[in-house]
Design a protein around this motif. Structure first.
Motif, PDB file in Angstrom:
ATOM      1  N   SER A 185       0.824  -1.206   0.000  1.00 38.06           N
ATOM      2  CA  SER A 185       0.000   0.000   0.000  1.00 38.06           C
ATOM      3  C   SER A 185       0.863   1.262   0.000  1.00 38.06           C
ATOM      4  CB  SER A 185      -0.934   0.012   1.200  1.00 38.06           C
ATOM      5  OG  SER A 185      -0.187   0.010   2.396  1.00 38.06           O
ATOM      6  N   SER A 223      -9.050   0.517   1.598  1.00 39.72           N
ATOM      7  CA  SER A 223      -8.585   0.446   2.989  1.00 39.72           C
ATOM      8  C   SER A 223      -8.232  -0.971   3.423  1.00 39.72           C
ATOM      9  CB  SER A 223      -9.645   1.032   3.927  1.00 39.72           C
ATOM     10  OG  SER A 223     -10.773   0.177   3.997  1.00 39.72           O
ATOM     11  N   THR A 224      -8.658  -1.994   2.670  1.00 41.11           N
ATOM     12  CA  THR A 224      -8.398  -3.367   3.084  1.00 41.11           C
ATOM     13  C   THR A 224      -7.027  -3.874   2.645  1.00 41.11           C
ATOM     14  OG1 THR A 224      -9.369  -4.341   1.100  1.00 41.11           O
ATOM     15  CG2 THR A 224     -10.848  -3.927   2.976  1.00 41.11           C
ATOM     16  N   HIS A 225      -6.525  -3.426   1.506  1.00 45.44           N
ATOM     17  CA  HIS A 225      -5.235  -3.840   0.944  1.00 45.44           C
ATOM     18  C   HIS A 225      -5.170  -5.332   0.646  1.00 45.44           C
ATOM     19  CE1 HIS A 225      -3.900   0.162   1.716  1.00 45.44           C
ATOM     20  NE2 HIS A 225      -4.137   0.018   2.991  1.00 45.44           N
ATOM     21  N   HIS A 226      -6.306  -5.998   0.655  1.00 49.65           N
ATOM     22  CA  HIS A 226      -6.326  -7.410   0.274  1.00 49.65           C
ATOM     23  C   HIS A 226      -7.669  -7.743  -0.321  1.00 49.65           C
ATOM     24  CE1 HIS A 226      -5.101 -11.549   0.150  1.00 49.65           C
ATOM     25  NE2 HIS A 226      -6.284 -11.866   0.612  1.00 49.65           N
ATOM     26  N   ASP A 282     -13.603   2.114   0.747  1.00 47.23           N
ATOM     27  CA  ASP A 282     -13.651   0.922   1.586  1.00 47.23           C
ATOM     28  C   ASP A 282     -12.724  -0.159   1.053  1.00 47.23           C
ATOM     29  OD1 ASP A 282     -14.819  -0.676   3.763  1.00 47.23           O
ATOM     30  OD2 ASP A 282     -15.672  -1.856   2.111  1.00 47.23           O
ATOM     31  N   PHE A 283     -12.779  -0.410  -0.251  1.00 51.82           N
ATOM     32  CA  PHE A 283     -11.945  -1.436  -0.877  1.00 51.82           C
ATOM     33  C   PHE A 283     -10.466  -1.095  -0.719  1.00 51.82           C
ATOM     34  CE2 PHE A 283     -10.017  -3.790  -4.376  1.00 51.82           C
ATOM     35  CZ  PHE A 283     -10.694  -4.999  -4.326  1.00 51.82           C
TER      36      PHE A 283
END
Length: 87
Positions: free
Chosen positions: A7, A63-66, A60-61
């Motif tokens: 990220s 922020s997950t980094h996976h 939202d997507f």
């Protein structure tokens, strides 16, 4: 040894820059998605009813980094990304 999170990584090439997708990319993604209904056929998300809905999803997507999602920024179409001759 400390490692860099993907990220935090930006990859620069001769013609494009890859950046981890971020909420700041939403306006560009929204414009690119217009008139592309068939593009969503095999996606697990979208199409989005409006830009705000897409922006919430992207934030939202991102922020997950996976899984990691990348924004591809074309250097030729972004003067701010073009290499400086003074470097």
């Amino acid at each position: 040894f400390p490692t860099r999170r993907s990220s935090d990584l930006t990859i620069r090439g001769a013609y494009a820059v890859l950046e981890p997708r971020h909420a700041r990319h939403s306006p560009h993604l929204w414009r690119a998605a217009q008139d592309g209904e068939d593009s969503w056929r095999y996606m697990g998300y979208g199409p989005f009813p409006n830009e705000a809905a897409m922006a919430r999803f992207v934030a939202d997507f991102a922020s997950t980094h996976h899984p990691m999602a990348w924004a591809v920024l074309m250097i030729a179409s972004s003067p701010s990304l073009q290499p400086s001759r003074n470097r």
